[in-house]
Every structure is written in C-alpha cells, then in structure tokens.
Design a protein around this motif. Sequence first.
Motif, PDB file in Angstrom:
ATOM      1  N   MET A   1       0.846  -1.165   0.000  1.00 53.05           N
ATOM      2  CA  MET A   1       0.000   0.000   0.000  1.00 53.05           C
ATOM      3  C   MET A   1       0.894   1.230   0.000  1.00 53.05           C
ATOM      4  O   MET A   1       1.802   1.350   0.810  1.00 53.05           O
ATOM      5  CB  MET A   1      -0.888  -0.042   1.246  1.00 53.05           C
ATOM      6  CG  MET A   1      -1.480   1.273   1.622  1.00 53.05           C
ATOM      7  SD  MET A   1      -2.355   1.207   3.177  1.00 53.05           S
ATOM      8  CE  MET A   1      -3.481   2.527   2.886  1.00 53.05           C
ATOM      9  N   ASP A   2       0.656   2.143  -0.904  1.00 49.54           N
ATOM     10  CA  ASP A   2       1.376   3.416  -0.949  1.00 49.54           C
ATOM     11  C   ASP A   2       0.502   4.493  -0.320  1.00 49.54           C
ATOM     12  O   ASP A   2      -0.700   4.552  -0.587  1.00 49.54           O
ATOM     13  CB  ASP A   2       1.692   3.813  -2.387  1.00 49.54           C
ATOM     14  CG  ASP A   2       2.737   2.907  -3.015  1.00 49.54           C
ATOM     15  OD1 ASP A   2       3.170   1.957  -2.339  1.00 49.54           O
ATOM     16  OD2 ASP A   2       3.106   3.150  -4.158  1.00 49.54           O
ATOM     17  N   ARG A  18      -1.342  -2.613  10.411  1.00 49.83           N
ATOM     18  CA  ARG A  18      -1.396  -3.290   9.115  1.00 49.83           C
ATOM     19  C   ARG A  18      -0.039  -3.896   8.757  1.00 49.83           C
ATOM     20  O   ARG A  18       0.043  -4.994   8.210  1.00 49.83           O
ATOM     21  CB  ARG A  18      -1.862  -2.322   8.042  1.00 49.83           C
ATOM     22  CG  ARG A  18      -3.331  -1.930   8.229  1.00 49.83           C
ATOM     23  CD  ARG A  18      -3.753  -0.829   7.315  1.00 49.83           C
ATOM     24  NE  ARG A  18      -3.992  -1.361   5.972  1.00 49.83           N
ATOM     25  CZ  ARG A  18      -4.637  -0.701   5.036  1.00 49.83           C
ATOM     26  NH1 ARG A  18      -5.111   0.511   5.282  1.00 49.83           N
ATOM     27  NH2 ARG A  18      -4.826  -1.231   3.857  1.00 49.83           N
ATOM     28  N   ALA A  19       1.030  -3.183   9.090  1.00 47.53           N
ATOM     29  CA  ALA A  19       2.376  -3.712   8.838  1.00 47.53           C
ATOM     30  C   ALA A  19       2.630  -4.946   9.693  1.00 47.53           C
ATOM     31  O   ALA A  19       3.213  -5.925   9.227  1.00 47.53           O
ATOM     32  CB  ALA A  19       3.421  -2.634   9.115  1.00 47.53           C
ATOM     33  N   VAL A  26       4.270   1.662   2.081  1.00 45.43           N
ATOM     34  CA  VAL A  26       5.294   2.517   1.499  1.00 45.43           C
ATOM     35  C   VAL A  26       4.833   3.969   1.636  1.00 45.43           C
ATOM     36  O   VAL A  26       3.744   4.327   1.188  1.00 45.43           O
ATOM     37  CB  VAL A  26       5.540   2.172   0.017  1.00 45.43           C
ATOM     38  CG1 VAL A  26       6.553   3.129  -0.597  1.00 45.43           C
ATOM     39  CG2 VAL A  26       6.010   0.733  -0.123  1.00 45.43           C
ATOM     40  N   LEU A  27       5.669   4.760   2.273  1.00 50.15           N
ATOM     41  CA  LEU A  27       5.374   6.182   2.435  1.00 50.15           C
ATOM     42  C   LEU A  27       5.965   6.939   1.250  1.00 50.15           C
ATOM     43  O   LEU A  27       7.095   6.687   0.840  1.00 50.15           O
ATOM     44  CB  LEU A  27       5.968   6.706   3.745  1.00 50.15           C
ATOM     45  CG  LEU A  27       5.530   5.973   5.022  1.00 50.15           C
ATOM     46  CD1 LEU A  27       6.235   6.565   6.230  1.00 50.15           C
ATOM     47  CD2 LEU A  27       4.033   6.021   5.194  1.00 50.15           C
ATOM     48  N   PRO A  33       8.445   7.132  -3.623  1.00 47.98           N
ATOM     49  CA  PRO A  33       8.619   6.373  -2.386  1.00 47.98           C
ATOM     50  C   PRO A  33       9.842   6.862  -1.607  1.00 47.98           C
ATOM     51  O   PRO A  33      10.899   7.095  -2.184  1.00 47.98           O
ATOM     52  CB  PRO A  33       8.811   4.936  -2.851  1.00 47.98           C
ATOM     53  CG  PRO A  33       9.028   4.981  -4.308  1.00 47.98           C
ATOM     54  CD  PRO A  33       8.605   6.307  -4.812  1.00 47.98           C
ATOM     55  N   VAL A  34       9.651   7.035  -0.294  1.00 48.82           N
ATOM     56  CA  VAL A  34      10.761   7.517   0.540  1.00 48.82           C
ATOM     57  C   VAL A  34      11.038   6.621   1.744  1.00 48.82           C
ATOM     58  O   VAL A  34      12.137   6.648   2.289  1.00 48.82           O
ATOM     59  CB  VAL A  34      10.513   8.963   1.031  1.00 48.82           C
ATOM     60  CG1 VAL A  34      10.531   9.933  -0.127  1.00 48.82           C
ATOM     61  CG2 VAL A  34       9.222   9.078   1.808  1.00 48.82           C
ATOM     62  N   ALA A  35      10.054   5.827   2.170  1.00 47.64           N
ATOM     63  CA  ALA A  35      10.253   4.979   3.349  1.00 47.64           C
ATOM     64  C   ALA A  35       9.267   3.820   3.310  1.00 47.64           C
ATOM     65  O   ALA A  35       8.259   3.873   2.608  1.00 47.64           O
ATOM     66  CB  ALA A  35      10.071   5.776   4.629  1.00 47.64           C
TER      67      ALA A  35
END
Length: 85
Positions: A1-2, A18-19, A26-27, A33-35
């Motif tokens: 999920m982004d 959720r993780a 993905v942030l 995407p950064v993290a």
Amino acid sequence: MDIALSDAKAQLTDLVRRAEAGEEIVLTRHGAPVARIAAIKPQLSPEQKKARIDAIRASVRTVPGDGVSAARSQDFLYDESGLPK
C-alpha cells in the motif's frame, strides 16, 4: 500500500497494525517512495537457533540406499573403449 507522508501522520497507529499483519506500507513524498513500514521479525535466542540447526541437520541425515551407482548409470551410452556409441 502506498500512502502520502502527510496522510500517514494521521493514520500511523493503523498503518503500524497493518504492517504487523504482514502488509507492506510505502510512504511517499510528492508521489515518490521515501520509506517503508514493515514489521520486525522476532529474533531467536542462541538456544533456539541451535535447536533449529540441529533439527535441519537431523532431517537431512540419510543412509545411502542400494541402487544404481550414479558413476555407472550412463554406461549404455558408451562402448568398451569409453567412446560414445
């Protein structure tokens, strides 16, 4: 999920849950995407690691059975002088 970083701030607790359940989060910042938020796998103690290794070693120990030797299994392809037929 982004999910955008700005949106993730308000949903952090839900995203962590959720993780933990196995979903990859993905942030993103401005669409890039950064993290990543991911669950941390529990570390095994040295005793648990040794027990797993011992179990694996025990499962692969086998006694060679009677059968055709792999060294001689393709003899029918060659003549008496060792050349292909």
